[in-house]
Every structure is written in structure tokens, then in C-alpha cells.
Design an enzyme around this catalytic site. Sequence first.
Site, PDB file in Angstrom:
ATOM      1  N   GLY A   1     170.700  -6.919   2.896  1.00 20.12           N
ATOM      2  CA  GLY A   1     169.275  -6.378   1.957  1.00 20.12           C
ATOM      3  C   GLY A   1     168.290  -8.112   1.661  1.00 20.12           C
ATOM      4  O   GLY A   1     169.008  -9.309   1.989  1.00 20.12           O
TER       5      GLY A   1
ATOM      6  N   CYS B   1     173.927 -12.852  -3.923  1.00 20.40           N
ATOM      7  CA  CYS B   1     172.436 -13.088  -3.680  1.00 20.40           C
ATOM      8  C   CYS B   1     171.913 -13.939  -2.696  1.00 20.40           C
ATOM      9  O   CYS B   1     172.932 -14.868  -3.044  1.00 20.40           O
ATOM     10  CB  CYS B   1     171.608 -13.100  -5.046  1.00 20.40           C
ATOM     11  SG  CYS B   1     169.503 -13.373  -4.681  1.00 20.40           S
ATOM     12  N   LEU B   2     171.542 -13.710  -1.739  1.00 22.19           N
ATOM     13  CA  LEU B   2     171.481 -15.283  -1.279  1.00 22.19           C
ATOM     14  C   LEU B   2     171.243 -16.277  -1.922  1.00 22.19           C
ATOM     15  O   LEU B   2     171.035 -17.407  -1.189  1.00 22.19           O
ATOM     16  CB  LEU B   2     170.947 -14.494   0.191  1.00 22.19           C
ATOM     17  CG  LEU B   2     171.784 -13.952   1.887  1.00 22.19           C
ATOM     18  CD1 LEU B   2     170.544 -13.110   2.533  1.00 22.19           C
ATOM     19  CD2 LEU B   2     173.220 -13.970   1.943  1.00 22.19           C
TER      20      LEU B   2
ATOM     21  N   HIS C   1     163.876  -7.899  -6.325  1.00 17.44           N
ATOM     22  CA  HIS C   1     163.063  -9.774  -6.371  1.00 17.44           C
ATOM     23  C   HIS C   1     161.799  -9.519  -6.246  1.00 17.44           C
ATOM     24  O   HIS C   1     161.177 -10.685  -6.126  1.00 17.44           O
ATOM     25  CB  HIS C   1     163.331  -9.760  -5.197  1.00 17.44           C
ATOM     26  CG  HIS C   1     165.164 -10.474  -5.091  1.00 17.44           C
ATOM     27  ND1 HIS C   1     165.399 -11.656  -5.656  1.00 17.44           N
ATOM     28  CD2 HIS C   1     166.311 -10.085  -4.196  1.00 17.44           C
ATOM     29  CE1 HIS C   1     166.891 -12.084  -5.491  1.00 17.44           C
ATOM     30  NE2 HIS C   1     167.090 -11.210  -4.607  1.00 17.44           N
TER      31      HIS C   1
ATOM     32  N   HIS D   1     168.506  -3.774  -6.499  1.00 15.11           N
ATOM     33  CA  HIS D   1     168.289  -5.631  -5.846  1.00 15.11           C
ATOM     34  C   HIS D   1     167.215  -5.910  -5.650  1.00 15.11           C
ATOM     35  O   HIS D   1     167.018  -6.914  -5.920  1.00 15.11           O
ATOM     36  CB  HIS D   1     169.626  -5.541  -5.104  1.00 15.11           C
ATOM     37  CG  HIS D   1     169.622  -6.783  -5.331  1.00 15.11           C
ATOM     38  ND1 HIS D   1     170.681  -7.563  -6.050  1.00 15.11           N
ATOM     39  CD2 HIS D   1     169.156  -8.206  -4.596  1.00 15.11           C
ATOM     40  CE1 HIS D   1     170.717  -9.142  -5.579  1.00 15.11           C
ATOM     41  NE2 HIS D   1     170.547  -9.639  -4.458  1.00 15.11           N
ATOM     42  N   GLU D   2     166.861  -5.582  -4.024  1.00 18.18           N
ATOM     43  CA  GLU D   2     166.120  -6.097  -3.510  1.00 18.18           C
ATOM     44  C   GLU D   2     164.646  -5.894  -3.853  1.00 18.18           C
ATOM     45  O   GLU D   2     163.949  -6.631  -4.325  1.00 18.18           O
ATOM     46  CB  GLU D   2     166.302  -5.500  -2.137  1.00 18.18           C
ATOM     47  CG  GLU D   2     167.157  -5.796  -1.513  1.00 18.18           C
ATOM     48  CD  GLU D   2     166.952  -7.417  -0.755  1.00 18.18           C
ATOM     49  OE1 GLU D   2     166.133  -7.949  -1.086  1.00 18.18           O
ATOM     50  OE2 GLU D   2     168.399  -7.698  -1.357  1.00 18.18           O
TER      51      GLU D   2
ATOM     52  N   GLN E   1     162.516 -14.643  -0.920  1.00 19.42           N
ATOM     53  CA  GLN E   1     163.623 -15.828  -0.462  1.00 19.42           C
ATOM     54  C   GLN E   1     163.347 -16.306   0.332  1.00 19.42           C
ATOM     55  O   GLN E   1     163.566 -16.849   0.455  1.00 19.42           O
ATOM     56  CB  GLN E   1     164.450 -14.043  -0.516  1.00 19.42           C
ATOM     57  CG  GLN E   1     165.487 -13.664  -1.903  1.00 19.42           C
ATOM     58  CD  GLN E   1     166.548 -12.477  -1.510  1.00 19.42           C
ATOM     59  OE1 GLN E   1     166.524 -11.937  -0.613  1.00 19.42           O
ATOM     60  NE2 GLN E   1     167.524 -13.263  -2.134  1.00 19.42           N
TER      61      GLN E   1
END
Length: 194
Positions: A45, A108-109, A154, A150-151, A50
Site C-alpha cells: 500500500g 511502513c515504507l 496516512h 493503515h493507508e 508518503q
Amino acid sequence: MILPIVAYGNPILRKVGHDIDENYPNLDKLIEDMWETMYASNGVGLAAPQVGRDIRLFVMDSAQIFSNMDEKDKEEENYPDAPGIKQVFINAHIIEEHGDDWAYNEGCLSIPKIREDIYRAEEVTLEYLDQNFKKHTRTFNGVTARIILHEYDHIDGKLFIDYLSPLKRKLLKRKLDDISKGNIKVDYKMSFSK
């Protein structure tokens, strides 16, 4: 084009994203670049904050998880969302979360090399627009709901580490400081705050 992923510490990760319309500049190109960036970073994702955009947009692909899962894991667990989905979410807003909270080891990236068990609801009902700006109201469950939640965080200015206890956050402080200062090596392009 692969975009640099914004690292922990950048204020954009704490901004609440705003809704957009179909006239948002170069939206199709942005979505295409987000897919390319997500796959190049081995993510499932990726949210617009991000990649430096404070808008309510994210992409996710839970089908990857199921295609990479071995048969033993598939047999041991019941995955109501198999085989997963690949979807663009624009202007998403949660209608309701359902079911018991369950733990899953998240990463997480934007916060590389940190993974923690995070509790989230089993199901989420969302209202959102797809890439063609068609409106949907749909309920997601399992790992797919997990990735969406999760996304979604963000685009609401939240991070998975916000769910950790103060003690756990304190224990991670040095690692988080290193990420925000760029003192970390990853195998994908990152953008660090200066």
C-alpha cells in the site's frame, strides 16, 4: 516514474489530507507513479502523503500477500478476503469499523526497519471514489481491511506507531530519530527532512 518515499519526521505525514476532484493536476500520472513506487519498494500500500501530497488518495494491493503465501499458511488460517484486491481509493472516508480488534505485524515504507504488532478492527466500511471517480460504499475484511486502515491513517495524518504504548515509543525513539535524520539505508528511494 519511481517517486521518493517521504521518511518519518516530515510534517506532511502528520497533515490531514483534503478531498480532490477529477481536475486534480496530473492525477492519472500520479496514480501510475504511486503503483510503480509501491511495487519497486516491495510495499502492499502507498498513500499520497508518503510521496509528498496532502490529498486523500491511496493505492493498495492485498492480492500480492495471497499470491506470495505458501500453501501451509493458506490452510492454517481462514482468510475471508482471499485472493485479495488491487484498488485505488480517492476521497475515502470511514463509515464504520466492525468486529474484534486483532493483532498483525505491521511495517511502513516511511518508517523503514521497524515492525510492530498493531491491533485493528476486523472489518471496515468505506465510502470512496475509484480512479474513474465512480462512488462506492463497500465493506472490506481480513488483511485487505488491515492494509486499507493503515493507508487510511496516512491520509488522516496518523502513523502505525501512534498505536504503540508510550513505553514502546520511547524504546523506538533512537531508531525513529535516525530515520528522520536520514541515518538509515534502504533499498528504495527516500526523501528525508532537513
